[in-house]
Write a protein that holds these residues in place. Structure first.
Motif, PDB file in Angstrom:
ATOM      1  N   ALA A 195       0.892  -1.294   0.128  1.00 57.80           N
ATOM      2  CA  ALA A 195       0.051  -0.104   0.543  1.00 57.80           C
ATOM      3  C   ALA A 195       0.570   1.119   0.061  1.00 57.80           C
ATOM      4  N   SER A 196       1.617   0.987   0.654  1.00 56.44           N
ATOM      5  CA  SER A 196       2.710   2.211   0.998  1.00 56.44           C
ATOM      6  C   SER A 196       3.724   2.564  -0.682  1.00 56.44           C
TER       7      SER A 196
ATOM      8  N   GLU B 288       2.641   1.726  -3.772  1.00 55.99           N
ATOM      9  CA  GLU B 288       1.682   1.995  -4.632  1.00 55.99           C
ATOM     10  C   GLU B 288       1.317   3.343  -4.196  1.00 55.99           C
ATOM     11  N   LYS B 289       1.024   4.005  -3.190  1.00 55.95           N
ATOM     12  CA  LYS B 289       0.711   5.068  -2.925  1.00 55.95           C
ATOM     13  C   LYS B 289       1.581   6.330  -3.252  1.00 55.95           C
ATOM     14  N   LYS B 290       2.844   6.245  -3.472  1.00 55.64           N
ATOM     15  CA  LYS B 290       3.930   6.548  -3.811  1.00 55.64           C
ATOM     16  C   LYS B 290       4.146   6.384  -5.352  1.00 55.64           C
TER      17      LYS B 290
END
Length: 70
Positions: free
Chosen positions: A15-16, A18-20
């Motif tokens: 998730a981290s 992909e968020k970036k």
């Protein structure tokens, strides 16, 4: 259960990342950690990982190791 904890950490890493806006390959290049290791972590298949590896991934994403992995 350990397996659930490993999956939770992998989900946070994914998730981290992909968020970036990073692919696994991009994170591998940025962190110096192999894409295979990143994939194993995200899929709950890596159960023994060096602290240095976790630090490299957290730094590349801009997060604390404690947030991503604990």
């Amino acid at each position: 259960e350990i397996k659930q904890e490993v999956l939770r950490m992998g989900n946070k890493l994914r998730a981290s990342r992909e968020k970036k806006g990073l692919t696994q390959e991009m994170l591998a290049e940025k962190s110096g950690v192999s894409r295979a290791t990143i994939s194993a972590l995200e899929n709950g298949k890596a159960t023994c990982v060096k602290t240095d590896t976790l630090t490299k991934l957290a730094d590349a994403i801009g997060a604390k190791v404690s947030y991503l992995f604990f």
